[in-house]
Design an enzyme around this catalytic site. Structure first.
Site: not given
Length: 420
Positions: A197, A303
Site C-alpha cells: 500500500h 474519505y
C-alpha cells in the site's frame, strides 16, 4: 475471430522471444482485431456488467453508486498489442513529441514509440525497493519540459526506519540516456517496515502543482494513520515542483496537520486523473474485500478509511464498526463489490471516438479488463468492460497525443486502443 486473435497474440509473443534486446525492440507482428464488444447495438440502460454476488449486504448511499447500468461502445474500434517486452510496467505518460514514458517496477524507465519500439533503460534513477507492492511507480513530465527537461516520479524508498513513498525529480539528458541532478523532493512519513500500500500515482493539476497519492501501508498497526493529519499516510498531498507545500492547501491551518495534505482517509489509492473540462481531480483506490472506490477529490475532505467502507476484512469480518456512512466523511461517487482492483486511469478527451468523450477509463488488476465509466453531473450512469478475455492485469492507461488510448499490463504488454 477470437481464435484468430489468440493465434495472433501467440505469434507475437514467439516473435518477441526470438528478438534480442537492442536499443530499439520492435515486435514483428502486433496483435490486431476488434475487442468485443467493439461495435453493435447500444445497450444503455441494461443490466449491470457485474453479475457476481457482492461480498456484503451493505446498501449504497444513493442510486447508481454501484452496479450502474451497462453500456456498450457502438463505434468500431480495435486493440493492438504493440510490445510484450516491458518488465512489470507500472506508470505511463506522454512526452511532448507523442512518445510514451513508462516506468518498470524493478526500477527502470524507458521511452516507447507509439508503434511499440522500446528504448534502453534510462540510467540515473535512485534505488527503489521493489519488494511486495513497491518499486518505481507513477511518472509525469513537467509541462515546461521543452525548456527544463524535468521528469517527476514516485518510488518506494528504503531507509533505516523502514520503507516509504517518495517523489523524485530529474532532468533527462539531451541524448535521453540518463537523468541528471536527481533529488528527492518529498517523502510520505512515517516510514514503515511493510511492503504494501504505497499508493504511488502522480498528476500535475492545471495550476502546475503536483498531486501524489500515498497508501496507508496496509497493516492494522498503522492503517489508522489514514485518519491522522500529522501523518503522510493514506493521503493525497499537493506540493510545488520543488516539493514545498502549496500555500493555500486546505488543511495547513489546522493544528498539528502536515501542510502538504490535500485530502485524507484513503486506503491504497493507485489512480489519479484530471477531468478535461472541470479540471477537478478524480481518484480510485483499492478497497479490502469489496469496496473499491472512485472518488471526486474535494480539497480538505476526509474519505473515511478505515472508519467507513463498503468492503470487509480479507477474513470476511467487518472493518471496524462495519459502517458505510459517517458525519463529515465523503461518500465514493462509485464503488465495486466484488473488487476490480482499480489502478491507473485517464479521462478521454479525443474526438476520435465521440461517444467516449469525457468518459473515464481505469485499468483493473484483479478484474483483468479496462473499466469504461460514463459520468454525468458527477454521477456514474454507465459502465463497460473492455479487453475482457485478454488475461492481463491492467496497471495504467493514458490518452496519447494522437488521441488513442495506451494501456500497460503487469504481464509486460503495451496496448493501443483506437477506432478502426
Amino acid at each position: 475471430m477470437k481464435n484468430q486473435l489468440l493465434i495472433s497474440i501467440a505469434s507475437t509473443v514467439l516473435s518477441l522471444a526470438s528478438c534480442k534486446s537492442n536499443v530499439m525492440d520492435t515486435p514483428t507482428s502486433p496483435t490486431t482485431g476488434t475487442t468485443p464488444p467493439g461495435s453493435g447495438t447500444p445497450t444503455t440502460g441494461t443490466s449491470p456488467v457485474e453479475a457476481s454476488p457482492p461480498n456484503t449486504n451493505y446498501s449504497p448511499a444513493f442510486a447508481g453508486q454501484t452496479r450502474t447500468a451497462g453500456v456498450r461502445t457502438t463505434t468500431d474500434y480495435e486493440s493492438r498489442v504493440l510490445t510484450t517486452a516491458l518488465r512489470s510496467p507500472w506508470g505511463i505518460t506522454n512526452m511532448p513529441d507523442g512518445r510514451l514514458l513508462i516506468t518498470e517496477k524493478a526500477g527502470t524507465m524507458r521511452i516507447a514509440t507509439t508503434t511499440g519500439q522500446l528504448g534502453e533503460p534510462i540510467s540515473g534513477i535512485l534505488t527503489v525497493n521493489p519488494a511486495g507492492q513497491g518499486g518505481l511507480l507513477g511518472v509525469r513530465v513537467d509541462p515546461a519540459f521543452a525548456t527544463n527537461r524535468t521528469i517527476y516520479w514516485v518510488f518506494s524508498e528504503s531507509t533505516s526506519e523502514g520503507n516509504l513513498t517518495a517523489v523524485a525529480k530529474g532532468q533527462l539528458s539531451p541524448d535521453e540516456t540518463r537523468f541528471e541532478a536527481v533529488r528527492v523532493i518529498h517523502r510520505a512519513l512515517p516510514a514503515y517496515r511493510g511492503t504494501a500500500h504505497y499508493g504511488g500515482r502522480l498528476v500535475i493539476d492545471p495550476a502546475g502543482y503536483l498531486l501524489i497519492s500515498t497508501g496507508e501501508r496496509a497493516d492494522n498497526a498503522i492503517r489508522f494513520q489514514a485518519q491522522s493529519l500529522s501523518s503522510g499516510l493514506g493521503k493525497i498531498v499537493r506540493i510545488t515542483n520543488e516539493g514545498l507545500p502549496v500555500a493555500d492547501n486546505p488543511l495547513a491551518t489546522q493544528a498539528g496537520a502536515r501542510p502538504e495534505l490535500y485530502t485524507y482517509g484513503h486506503r491504497n489509492p493507485q489512480g489519479l486523473a484530471i477531468h478535461p473540462v472541470t479540471g477537478e481531480v478524480w481518484q480510485s483506490e483499492h478497497g479490502p474485500r469489496g469496496g473499491d472506490e472512485l472518488n471526486r477529490i474535494q480539497p480538505g475532505a476526509n474519505y473515511g478509511w478505515p472508519t467507513i467502507t463498503y468492503g470487509l476484512e480479507y477474513s470476511g469480518s467487518r472493518v471496524g464498526e462495519g459502517i458505510q456512512q459517517g458525519e463529515g466523511l465523503e461518500q465514493p461517487v462509485y464503488y465495486w463489490d466484488p473488487v476490480v482492483s482499480p489502478s491507473g486511469m485517464t479521462f478521454y478527451s479525443s474526438d476520435r471516438i465521440p461517444e467516449w468523450r469525457n468518459n473515464l477509463f481505469i485499468g483493473a488488476l484483479s478484474g483483468m479488463h479496462i473499466v469504461r465509466l460514463v459520468i454525468e453531473n458527477n454521477r456514474v450512469v454507465g459502465e463497460e468492460r473492455l479487453l475482457v478475455g485478454e488475461g492481463q492485469r491492467f496497471r495504467d492507461i493514458t490518452q496519447g497525443s494522437d488521441g488513442a488510448l495506451y494501456a500497460i499490463t503487469d504481464g509486460g504488454r503495451l496496448y493501443r486502443i483506437d477506432r478502426r
